[in-house]
Design a protein around this motif. Sequence first.
Motif, PDB file in Angstrom:
ATOM      1  N   PRO A 155       0.862  -1.184   0.000  1.00  0.00           N
ATOM      2  CA  PRO A 155       0.000   0.000   0.000  1.00  0.00           C
ATOM      3  C   PRO A 155       0.904   1.243   0.000  1.00  0.00           C
ATOM      4  O   PRO A 155       1.923   1.262   0.708  1.00  0.00           O
ATOM      5  N   LEU A 156       0.536   2.221  -0.801  1.00  0.00           N
ATOM      6  CA  LEU A 156       1.366   3.428  -0.947  1.00  0.00           C
ATOM      7  C   LEU A 156       0.556   4.675  -0.614  1.00  0.00           C
ATOM      8  O   LEU A 156      -0.667   4.689  -0.793  1.00  0.00           O
ATOM      9  N   ALA A 157       1.259   5.712  -0.185  1.00  0.00           N
ATOM     10  CA  ALA A 157       0.637   7.034  -0.077  1.00  0.00           C
ATOM     11  C   ALA A 157       1.385   7.956  -1.026  1.00  0.00           C
ATOM     12  O   ALA A 157       2.625   7.960  -1.037  1.00  0.00           O
ATOM     13  N   CYS A 158       0.641   8.695  -1.829  1.00  0.00           N
ATOM     14  CA  CYS A 158       1.268   9.721  -2.666  1.00  0.00           C
ATOM     15  C   CYS A 158       1.442  10.952  -1.773  1.00  0.00           C
ATOM     16  O   CYS A 158       0.467  11.440  -1.192  1.00  0.00           O
ATOM     17  N   MET A 159       2.692  11.415  -1.608  1.00  0.00           N
ATOM     18  CA  MET A 159       3.011  12.493  -0.665  1.00  0.00           C
ATOM     19  C   MET A 159       3.354  13.773  -1.427  1.00  0.00           C
ATOM     20  O   MET A 159       4.132  13.746  -2.379  1.00  0.00           O
ATOM     21  N   GLN A 160       2.799  14.884  -0.960  1.00  0.00           N
ATOM     22  CA  GLN A 160       3.088  16.171  -1.612  1.00  0.00           C
ATOM     23  C   GLN A 160       3.228  17.241  -0.533  1.00  0.00           C
ATOM     24  O   GLN A 160       2.752  17.052   0.593  1.00  0.00           O
ATOM     25  N   GLY A 161       3.826  18.347  -0.894  1.00  0.00           N
ATOM     26  CA  GLY A 161       3.975  19.446   0.055  1.00  0.00           C
ATOM     27  C   GLY A 161       5.192  20.259  -0.309  1.00  0.00           C
ATOM     28  O   GLY A 161       5.838  19.994  -1.319  1.00  0.00           O
ATOM     29  N   PRO A 162       5.514  21.244   0.548  1.00  0.00           N
ATOM     30  CA  PRO A 162       6.702  22.042   0.270  1.00  0.00           C
ATOM     31  C   PRO A 162       7.942  21.160   0.340  1.00  0.00           C
ATOM     32  O   PRO A 162       8.014  20.293   1.217  1.00  0.00           O
ATOM     33  N   ALA A 163       8.857  21.342  -0.591  1.00  0.00           N
ATOM     34  CA  ALA A 163      10.085  20.539  -0.571  1.00  0.00           C
ATOM     35  C   ALA A 163      10.726  20.710   0.797  1.00  0.00           C
ATOM     36  O   ALA A 163      10.784  21.815   1.354  1.00  0.00           O
ATOM     37  N   ALA A 164      11.191  19.598   1.337  1.00  0.00           N
ATOM     38  CA  ALA A 164      11.555  19.579   2.751  1.00  0.00           C
ATOM     39  C   ALA A 164      12.741  20.495   3.085  1.00  0.00           C
ATOM     40  O   ALA A 164      12.757  21.146   4.117  1.00  0.00           O
ATOM     41  N   GLY A 165      13.768  20.556   2.222  1.00  0.00           N
ATOM     42  CA  GLY A 165      14.931  21.398   2.502  1.00  0.00           C
ATOM     43  C   GLY A 165      15.606  21.034   3.819  1.00  0.00           C
ATOM     44  O   GLY A 165      16.020  21.906   4.576  1.00  0.00           O
ATOM     45  N   ILE A 166      15.686  19.748   4.076  1.00  0.00           N
ATOM     46  CA  ILE A 166      16.227  19.281   5.360  1.00  0.00           C
ATOM     47  C   ILE A 166      17.510  18.506   5.113  1.00  0.00           C
ATOM     48  O   ILE A 166      17.534  17.584   4.301  1.00  0.00           O
ATOM     49  N   ALA A 167      18.542  18.896   5.838  1.00  0.00           N
ATOM     50  CA  ALA A 167      19.788  18.127   5.758  1.00  0.00           C
ATOM     51  C   ALA A 167      19.724  17.034   6.822  1.00  0.00           C
ATOM     52  O   ALA A 167      19.301  17.286   7.947  1.00  0.00           O
ATOM     53  N   VAL A 168      20.102  15.836   6.461  1.00  0.00           N
ATOM     54  CA  VAL A 168      20.133  14.721   7.418  1.00  0.00           C
ATOM     55  C   VAL A 168      21.600  14.527   7.807  1.00  0.00           C
ATOM     56  O   VAL A 168      22.469  14.409   6.932  1.00  0.00           O
ATOM     57  N   SER A 169      21.858  14.515   9.117  1.00  0.00           N
ATOM     58  CA  SER A 169      23.260  14.532   9.568  1.00  0.00           C
ATOM     59  C   SER A 169      24.051  13.341   9.014  1.00  0.00           C
ATOM     60  O   SER A 169      23.533  12.234   8.897  1.00  0.00           O
ATOM     61  N   ASP A 170      25.285  13.631   8.649  1.00  0.00           N
ATOM     62  CA  ASP A 170      26.224  12.638   8.099  1.00  0.00           C
ATOM     63  C   ASP A 170      25.871  12.166   6.695  1.00  0.00           C
ATOM     64  O   ASP A 170      26.509  11.258   6.177  1.00  0.00           O
ATOM     65  N   CYS A 171      24.811  12.739   6.096  1.00  0.00           N
ATOM     66  CA  CYS A 171      24.439  12.342   4.732  1.00  0.00           C
ATOM     67  C   CYS A 171      24.678  13.514   3.787  1.00  0.00           C
ATOM     68  O   CYS A 171      24.214  14.629   4.045  1.00  0.00           O
ATOM     69  N   ASN A 172      25.367  13.229   2.711  1.00  0.00           N
ATOM     70  CA  ASN A 172      25.606  14.276   1.711  1.00  0.00           C
ATOM     71  C   ASN A 172      24.884  13.880   0.430  1.00  0.00           C
ATOM     72  O   ASN A 172      25.083  12.789  -0.095  1.00  0.00           O
ATOM     73  N   VAL A 173      24.002  14.772  -0.066  1.00  0.00           N
ATOM     74  CA  VAL A 173      23.261  14.479  -1.301  1.00  0.00           C
ATOM     75  C   VAL A 173      23.818  15.354  -2.415  1.00  0.00           C
ATOM     76  O   VAL A 173      24.044  16.556  -2.233  1.00  0.00           O
ATOM     77  N   ARG A 174      24.067  14.746  -3.560  1.00  0.00           N
ATOM     78  CA  ARG A 174      24.583  15.497  -4.718  1.00  0.00           C
ATOM     79  C   ARG A 174      24.015  14.904  -6.001  1.00  0.00           C
ATOM     80  O   ARG A 174      23.428  13.795  -5.982  1.00  0.00           O
ATOM     81  N   THR A 175      24.198  15.617  -7.105  1.00  0.00           N
ATOM     82  CA  THR A 175      23.747  15.133  -8.410  1.00  0.00           C
ATOM     83  C   THR A 175      24.477  13.836  -8.756  1.00  0.00           C
ATOM     84  O   THR A 175      25.685  13.718  -8.518  1.00  0.00           O
ATOM     85  N   ALA A 176      23.744  12.872  -9.322  1.00  0.00           N
ATOM     86  CA  ALA A 176      24.366  11.603  -9.703  1.00  0.00           C
ATOM     87  C   ALA A 176      25.149  11.764 -11.004  1.00  0.00           C
ATOM     88  O   ALA A 176      24.728  12.497 -11.911  1.00  0.00           O
ATOM     89  N   LEU A 177      26.272  11.070 -11.060  1.00  0.00           N
ATOM     90  CA  LEU A 177      27.134  11.120 -12.247  1.00  0.00           C
ATOM     91  C   LEU A 177      27.194   9.735 -12.888  1.00  0.00           C
ATOM     92  O   LEU A 177      26.880   8.729 -12.236  1.00  0.00           O
ATOM     93  N   GLU A 178      27.675   9.700 -14.121  1.00  0.00           N
ATOM     94  CA  GLU A 178      27.803   8.391 -14.778  1.00  0.00           C
ATOM     95  C   GLU A 178      28.691   7.445 -13.969  1.00  0.00           C
ATOM     96  O   GLU A 178      28.478   6.237 -13.944  1.00  0.00           O
ATOM     97  N   SER A 179      29.677   8.032 -13.291  1.00  0.00           N
ATOM     98  CA  SER A 179      30.589   7.189 -12.500  1.00  0.00           C
ATOM     99  C   SER A 179      29.906   6.562 -11.273  1.00  0.00           C
ATOM    100  O   SER A 179      30.480   5.705 -10.611  1.00  0.00           O
ATOM    101  N   ASP A 180      28.659   6.998 -10.947  1.00  0.00           N
ATOM    102  CA  ASP A 180      27.919   6.426  -9.807  1.00  0.00           C
ATOM    103  C   ASP A 180      27.076   5.219 -10.213  1.00  0.00           C
ATOM    104  O   ASP A 180      26.491   4.547  -9.347  1.00  0.00           O
ATOM    105  N   ILE A 181      26.963   4.974 -11.527  1.00  0.00           N
ATOM    106  CA  ILE A 181      25.991   3.980 -12.015  1.00  0.00           C
ATOM    107  C   ILE A 181      26.192   2.605 -11.376  1.00  0.00           C
ATOM    108  O   ILE A 181      25.236   1.991 -10.893  1.00  0.00           O
ATOM    109  N   ASP A 182      27.415   2.124 -11.323  1.00  0.00           N
ATOM    110  CA  ASP A 182      27.647   0.776 -10.767  1.00  0.00           C
ATOM    111  C   ASP A 182      27.220   0.698  -9.303  1.00  0.00           C
ATOM    112  O   ASP A 182      26.569  -0.268  -8.881  1.00  0.00           O
ATOM    113  N   ALA A 183      27.568   1.729  -8.535  1.00  0.00           N
ATOM    114  CA  ALA A 183      27.209   1.725  -7.106  1.00  0.00           C
ATOM    115  C   ALA A 183      25.683   1.758  -6.945  1.00  0.00           C
ATOM    116  O   ALA A 183      25.125   1.036  -6.108  1.00  0.00           O
TER     117      ALA A 183
END
Length: 292
Positions: free
Chosen positions: A148-176
């Motif tokens: 069962p799924l919920a479709c979630m909407q709202g203001p983009a969260a803009g939240i940093a999660v500690s110790d996690c770094n989010v960045r644009t994916a590159l071709e070199s990330d494909i295998d991982a």
Amino acid sequence: MGSIDEVKDLRLRSGTVDDATACGTICYEAFKAIAEAHKFTPDFPSVEVAIGVMNSLLSHPKFYSVVAEIDGRIVGSNFLDERNVIAGLGPITVDPTAQNRSIGRKLMENAHERVAKGKFPGVRLIQAGYHTRSLSLYAKLGYLVREPLACMQGPAAGIAVSDCNVRTALESDIDACNRICHEIHGHQRAGELNDAIAKGTATVVERDGRVTGYATMVGFFGHAVGETNRDVEALIGAATEFAGPGFLLPIRNGELFQWCLQHGLRVTQPMTLMSKGFYEQPNGAFLPSILY
Ligand SMILES: CC(C)(COP(=O)(O)OP(=O)(O)OC[C@H]1O[C@@H](n2cnc3c(N)ncnc32)[C@H](O)[C@@H]1OP(=O)(O)O)[C@@H](O)C(=O)NCCC(=O)NCCS
């Protein structure tokens, strides 16, 4: 294709880009009718958006399409996403004036012949949770309810999660990324991932200097996987918008669901992930896309 089916005057054929306007108009009207009958917001905000989606599916070499016609008039269409090991079915739509006359069943059976011909080990779809007819049709055709799924909407969260770094994916990330998807689902979604990296919509999350999750996009047409809930929270938290009606969250993942609600997101509609053929219980956090 091109044979006349036993349903009187119904003809099934491959779709072409020239069918985008007719298919998009039906797609818009069909989703609008069923959503409004249940007092939900339609998935497509305008007929132009639906035509645009049909145009991109009909012109994509890895999407199979089938169109139903009566007396030369298009009355419905269906699609199969063939970019990955597991096929994704839909969107399937039938003109509201022609529904409940087995046209949907014929469009489904045609796509299943294609699944068999392509030797896909499994096929999946997302069902609008309030639609009793599509739920029944899919179950009759052998689909099992998986999440069962919920479709979630709202203001983009803009939240940093500690110790996690989010960045644009590159071709070199494909295998991982493919490795993580395989660990969680037992199969890769490489075709979709490649498309998303080429478009620049994909992101990865890193912890301790290694990739621990990715999203092709946090939105209706994107999927995400993460080794832990925190990885998926970081991907959601870094998104600048949730494109389309929202992103799809498996609500049996109570911790992630509650995290989303605590951060101001709202449930817009219930949906259901259904599968036929190969399926492994996911072994980590994930968000399916509307294509599965
Ligand atoms: C969903 C959709 C494609 C189905 O097409 P359709 O031509 O109306 O459906 P069909 O007549 O082929 O099949 C309906 C089946 O469900 C059965 N059914 C319908 N309502 C039912 C119910 N409440 N309980 C049990 N069975 C039901 C019918 O008896 C039929 O079964 P059968 O094939 O064994 O005879 C079409 O209704 C549509 O376009 N809906 C709006 C858009 C949409 O929701 N698309 C799917 C997104 S998940």
